[in-house]
Scaffold this motif. Structure first.
Motif, PDB file in Angstrom:
ATOM      1  N   GLU A 116       0.848  -1.227  -0.185  1.00 23.84           N
ATOM      2  CA  GLU A 116      -0.110   0.096   0.048  1.00 23.84           C
ATOM      3  C   GLU A 116       0.890   1.177   0.051  1.00 23.84           C
ATOM      4  OE1 GLU A 116      -3.290   0.399  -0.654  1.00 23.84           O
ATOM      5  OE2 GLU A 116      -3.086  -1.927  -0.530  1.00 23.84           O
ATOM      6  N   ALA A 117       2.184   1.077   0.314  1.00 27.99           N
ATOM      7  CA  ALA A 117       3.139   2.449   0.365  1.00 27.99           C
ATOM      8  C   ALA A 117       3.378   2.931  -0.906  1.00 27.99           C
ATOM      9  CB  ALA A 117       4.171   1.830   1.313  1.00 27.99           C
ATOM     10  N   ASN A 118       3.250   1.912  -1.967  1.00 22.79           N
ATOM     11  CA  ASN A 118       3.598   2.321  -3.401  1.00 22.79           C
ATOM     12  C   ASN A 118       2.538   3.057  -3.774  1.00 22.79           C
ATOM     13  OD1 ASN A 118       5.988   0.752  -2.926  1.00 22.79           O
ATOM     14  ND2 ASN A 118       4.799  -1.184  -3.628  1.00 22.79           N
ATOM     15  N   THR A 119       2.818   3.620  -5.171  1.00 20.47           N
ATOM     16  CA  THR A 119       2.044   4.381  -5.802  1.00 20.47           C
ATOM     17  C   THR A 119       1.196   3.628  -7.004  1.00 20.47           C
ATOM     18  OG1 THR A 119       3.691   6.354  -5.599  1.00 20.47           O
ATOM     19  CG2 THR A 119       2.028   6.755  -7.163  1.00 20.47           C
ATOM     20  N   THR A 120       0.040   3.951  -6.980  1.00 22.58           N
ATOM     21  CA  THR A 120      -1.045   3.637  -7.950  1.00 22.58           C
ATOM     22  C   THR A 120      -1.431   4.647  -8.813  1.00 22.58           C
ATOM     23  OG1 THR A 120      -1.705   1.902  -6.470  1.00 22.58           O
ATOM     24  CG2 THR A 120      -3.125   2.443  -8.322  1.00 22.58           C
TER      25      THR A 120
ATOM     26  N   LYS B  96       0.890   0.075 -10.857  1.00 24.81           N
ATOM     27  CA  LYS B  96       1.328   0.238  -9.492  1.00 24.81           C
ATOM     28  C   LYS B  96       2.941   0.393  -9.735  1.00 24.81           C
ATOM     29  CE  LYS B  96      -1.862  -2.064  -6.649  1.00 24.81           C
ATOM     30  NZ  LYS B  96      -2.224  -1.002  -5.681  1.00 24.81           N
TER      31      LYS B  96
ATOM     32  N   ASN C 256       6.728   0.831  -7.781  1.00 24.66           N
ATOM     33  CA  ASN C 256       7.578   0.517  -6.471  1.00 24.66           C
ATOM     34  C   ASN C 256       7.899   1.838  -5.625  1.00 24.66           C
ATOM     35  OD1 ASN C 256       7.951  -2.205  -6.808  1.00 24.66           O
ATOM     36  ND2 ASN C 256       9.528  -1.826  -8.342  1.00 24.66           N
ATOM     37  N   GLU C 257       7.723   3.090  -6.152  1.00 28.07           N
ATOM     38  CA  GLU C 257       8.024   4.170  -5.292  1.00 28.07           C
ATOM     39  C   GLU C 257       6.950   4.900  -4.887  1.00 28.07           C
ATOM     40  OE1 GLU C 257      11.228   6.691  -7.251  1.00 28.07           O
ATOM     41  OE2 GLU C 257      11.574   4.792  -8.632  1.00 28.07           O
ATOM     42  N   THR C 258       7.200   5.968  -3.940  1.00 27.83           N
ATOM     43  CA  THR C 258       5.726   6.901  -3.582  1.00 27.83           C
ATOM     44  C   THR C 258       6.251   8.099  -4.246  1.00 27.83           C
ATOM     45  OG1 THR C 258       5.992   5.778  -1.350  1.00 27.83           O
ATOM     46  CG2 THR C 258       4.831   7.934  -1.565  1.00 27.83           C
TER      47      THR C 258
ATOM     48  N   ASN D 113       3.650  11.451  -6.561  1.00 24.94           N
ATOM     49  CA  ASN D 113       2.533  11.774  -7.241  1.00 24.94           C
ATOM     50  C   ASN D 113       2.273  11.728  -8.572  1.00 24.94           C
ATOM     51  OD1 ASN D 113       1.573  13.156  -4.820  1.00 24.94           O
ATOM     52  ND2 ASN D 113       2.863  14.945  -5.280  1.00 24.94           N
ATOM     53  N   CYS D 114       1.304  11.252  -9.223  1.00 29.34           N
ATOM     54  CA  CYS D 114       1.046  10.549 -10.244  1.00 29.34           C
ATOM     55  C   CYS D 114       1.019  12.042 -11.331  1.00 29.34           C
ATOM     56  CB  CYS D 114       0.025   9.942 -10.556  1.00 29.34           C
ATOM     57  SG  CYS D 114      -0.199   8.309  -9.818  1.00 29.34           S
TER      58      CYS D 114
ATOM     59  N   LYS E  12      10.080   5.548 -13.600  1.00 22.76           N
ATOM     60  CA  LYS E  12       9.873   4.628 -12.365  1.00 22.76           C
ATOM     61  C   LYS E  12       9.491   3.294 -12.922  1.00 22.76           C
ATOM     62  CE  LYS E  12       9.047   8.529 -10.084  1.00 22.76           C
ATOM     63  NZ  LYS E  12      10.146   9.192  -9.164  1.00 22.76           N
TER      64      LYS E  12
END
Length: 112
Positions: A17-21, A84, A86-88, A90-91, A104
């Motif tokens: 959940e910590a990753n970015t979608t 998804k 692997n990094e956090t 903003n899209c 990314k």
């Protein structure tokens, strides 16, 4: 034993959940015959995902061919793509790039 499994599952889920979608409608699927690059536009610029000619960002050519096929089918059906990373972050176009090598690394691609 169940407690250890439950705690491990919760910790693993928290990491995922910590990753970015990033998601959006598929505006275009593109193939560049020079280099065999597969690219997609889903609202954050045109992002290169993989290459059908060589392993790229840990995606084999065979996996890239399958991904390309799925992207074309999803585009034809008007599906939304969910990727998804692997990094956090903003899209955005500035984070994902536009017509450049991937900035990314994606680890999961789904269609809704």
């Amino acid at each position: 034993m169940r407690l250890i499994f439950s705690v491990s599952f919760l910790l693993f889920s928290a990491v995922l959940e910590a990753n970015t979608t990033c998601s959006g409608p598929i505006n275009g699927v593109y193939f560049n015959p020079i280099g065999g690059n597969v690219m997609i536009d889903y609202g954050y610029g045109v992002n290169m995902l993989c290459s059908v000619d060589q392993e790229y960002v840990r995606v084999s050519p065979d996996a890239c061919r399958a991904l390309y096929s799925g992207l074309l089918a999803a585009e034809a059906q008007g599906k939304t793509i969910v990727i998804k990373y692997n990094e956090t972050f903003n899209c955005s176009v500035s984070e994902l790039g536009n017509f450049v090598a991937p900035l990314k690394e994606a680890y999961l691609v789904t269609y809704n």
